[in-house]
Structure formats: C-alpha cells, structure tokens
Design a protein around this motif. Sequence first.
Motif, PDB file in Angstrom:
ATOM      1  N   ASN A 196       0.820  -1.216   0.000  1.00 39.51           N
ATOM      2  CA  ASN A 196       0.000   0.000   0.000  1.00 39.51           C
ATOM      3  C   ASN A 196       0.853   1.265   0.000  1.00 39.51           C
ATOM      4  O   ASN A 196       0.394   2.334  -0.419  1.00 39.51           O
ATOM      5  CB  ASN A 196      -0.937   0.010   1.202  1.00 39.51           C
ATOM      6  N   GLY A 197       2.102   1.129   0.456  1.00 41.88           N
ATOM      7  CA  GLY A 197       3.013   2.270   0.467  1.00 41.88           C
ATOM      8  C   GLY A 197       3.664   2.549  -0.871  1.00 41.88           C
ATOM      9  O   GLY A 197       4.361   3.550  -1.024  1.00 41.88           O
ATOM     10  N   GLY A 198       3.471   1.640  -1.845  1.00 40.25           N
ATOM     11  CA  GLY A 198       3.953   1.925  -3.191  1.00 40.25           C
ATOM     12  C   GLY A 198       5.078   1.074  -3.716  1.00 40.25           C
ATOM     13  O   GLY A 198       5.691   1.416  -4.729  1.00 40.25           O
ATOM     14  N   SER A 199       5.373  -0.073  -3.070  1.00 40.95           N
ATOM     15  CA  SER A 199       6.461  -0.916  -3.568  1.00 40.95           C
ATOM     16  C   SER A 199       6.092  -1.536  -4.907  1.00 40.95           C
ATOM     17  O   SER A 199       5.047  -2.175  -5.048  1.00 40.95           O
ATOM     18  CB  SER A 199       6.785  -2.028  -2.567  1.00 40.95           C
ATOM     19  N   ASP A 200       6.968  -1.363  -5.892  1.00 38.88           N
ATOM     20  CA  ASP A 200       6.756  -1.962  -7.212  1.00 38.88           C
ATOM     21  C   ASP A 200       7.128  -3.437  -7.220  1.00 38.88           C
ATOM     22  O   ASP A 200       6.517  -4.225  -7.944  1.00 38.88           O
ATOM     23  CB  ASP A 200       7.591  -1.229  -8.264  1.00 38.88           C
ATOM     24  N   VAL A 201       8.147  -3.796  -6.441  1.00 39.65           N
ATOM     25  CA  VAL A 201       8.605  -5.180  -6.366  1.00 39.65           C
ATOM     26  C   VAL A 201       8.932  -5.516  -4.914  1.00 39.65           C
ATOM     27  O   VAL A 201       9.679  -4.786  -4.260  1.00 39.65           O
ATOM     28  CB  VAL A 201       9.849  -5.430  -7.240  1.00 39.65           C
TER      29      VAL A 201
END
Length: 348
Positions: free
Chosen positions: A245-250
């Motif tokens: 939810n914090g935005g990690s792509d991988v």
Amino acid sequence: MKNVLLLSLLTTALRFSAHAQTAPDLTDSTANYVVLKNATIIDAVSDTGKKGSILIKDEKIETVDYNNTLSSPKGATTYDFEGKYIIPGLIDAHVHITHGTLKEAQAHLNTALKKGITGVRDMGGDGRMLTLLQKNMKIGEDIGPDVFFSTIIAGPEFFEQDPRPQQVAKGAIAGEVSWLRAITDESDLRQIVAEAKGIGATAIKVYLNVDKDLFKQVSDEAKNQGLKVWSHAVVPPTKAIDITNGGSDVMSHAGHLVQYEFVKGDIRGRHSFESREEVKAYRKKLSDKKWDENTKEVKELFTAMKNNNSILDATLFIYTFGLDPKVEDNVDSTSYHLGMKAVKTAYQ
C-alpha cells in the motif's frame, strides 16, 4: 535444454509474433543481414516451440518465418540452427554482483550472458562499481547483460549493526553514501533520492528499520523523481500489507511474506533481539500460524498486491540452500515451505 542460443537484439518476445505477419524489406543494400535457419523458436507467447527461421537486419529482428518461405538477402550471413533453440533474453531478477572485485563482477556478468541472461537486477551493491558496469555494458567496453541496480535505503540501525553494507562501501561510510543511505524522519528525502538517481540507480531498495509512514514518504519521493521502488516483502517494523500500500513496485522474499501479517502492531527486525535463539523463537511462533488462501489476512494482502500492481520477487532458490541432508544435517526448511506455499497462494 541443450543447445540454446539467445538473441539480445533490442526486441521482445511479443515482437516475434508481430513481425511474422509482415514481409521483410530486402532492398537495403547497405544493411547487414543475418539469417538463422531451421531453429526451434520459443517466443514465450505460444504454448510450444515452433520450427522457423529469423531474419535480422542491423541487429534487429526483421521477420520470423514459420512457413519456410524466407528468402535470404544477397550477402546475408546464414547459420543453420537445425536441432538448436532460439529464445528471448532472460532476466535474473535478483543478484548481488559487487561483493568481490571489479574483475570478478565482470566475469560473473560475462558468464551470465553466455548462459542466456541479457538483463540483471542488482539488489544492493557498490554503486560506483555498478555505475561503471552499467555504462560499460551499454557501450560494449564489457560483454554482458544490461545492468539495473538500486540504492539501499534503511534506518540507521541497519548500517550500524549489520556488517554487510560496509563490504560494498569500501573506503566510504555505509549509510552516508548515495548507494547506501540511512534515513530518518528528519532526512532530506528529495536530496537522497536525487543522489541515487544521479549515480544511475533504477530504483531505491527499502531494506530494514523504516516505519510505514516513512516508507510511504520515501516511496512517493522516488516515484516523483522517476525511480522505481523495490523493497523486502517486509521491512520491520512495517508489514507486507503496508509495503504494498506504500507503493512498492517489487517485493522480495516469499519465505517471510505472509506470517508477519498475523502480528499485532509493529513487527520486530533481526537487530531488535538479544540473541539468535531469541530470533529463532520469534520466527518459529510466527511460522506455526496456520493459514490458507481463505484466511482473512492472506486474502487482504494478495488482493492489495494485485490492486497495487506489486510484483512478487519470490527468490525461492535461496531457501533451498542446505536442504540436501547429505550436505548438512538438521536443516530448517521452514522458509522454503512457507515460500512455496505463499507463491502458490499468490498465483491462485
């Protein structure tokens, strides 16, 4: 699979199918043509490999012919690949290649290319060395795959207590350089991300000791400046649900992905314990938790990852180390089994 030849020709597997529908342009007398005949072509789109030939014009695939109708241009270099295979370039999505010397890193990359790997994603190393390798691969100074790498982002505790970052700081101070950066709530995240981008990093990799609010802040700043956000699946004290939810792509490492979702409140990192025995006891308690694809926390996590387009970098291979009882007795295979279970559940 034996006799595999790999093409790294500025193309994609999807382009195989597209070019197969168009007639090749054979009129350019200044072009350099190469014909690969009678290969079994695996395009990663079709279910099976198919016999065919490929015409290459100036290092780019011009057409793929499955009907044995391809005419070789005058002056073309032709190879008969009967009994051999052609595949798209492979990607090694999680490597650490700079913990040795530059010559060793160059040798690793050269070997990788010969094994069919045309791109590597280095998940935390010496940024100076990686910048050089990245440039040299692009200009042909070194022969190997394309190099993409990250700057490690973590709380100060990680750099103070873990000896590994200093191995790739080499003459600098881990946590205070552009490829190994400690952050707190007081850090100038804009400057830190700009310095990572400046050395050629593709992404930041958030590693440890970053709470969910700070994670979101550094993630947002990285994306504002055009960098990807890579991370461990859990970044103690932050759980996987807050990482996606914090935005990690991988998100890396499936072996520790699910079980931390059942902790009430923040989770504990490896450096918050007094002994290894205490760490093992903590992890065993988490690993004993029973869950399946219908468990509320599990469904919420994988639904969020899907909605956020977070990729799971499972790294299952690392959990196989030492599993052969002939090599080492009393091996704990918990992470391996949990990782396998998490990947299967995520796939479903």
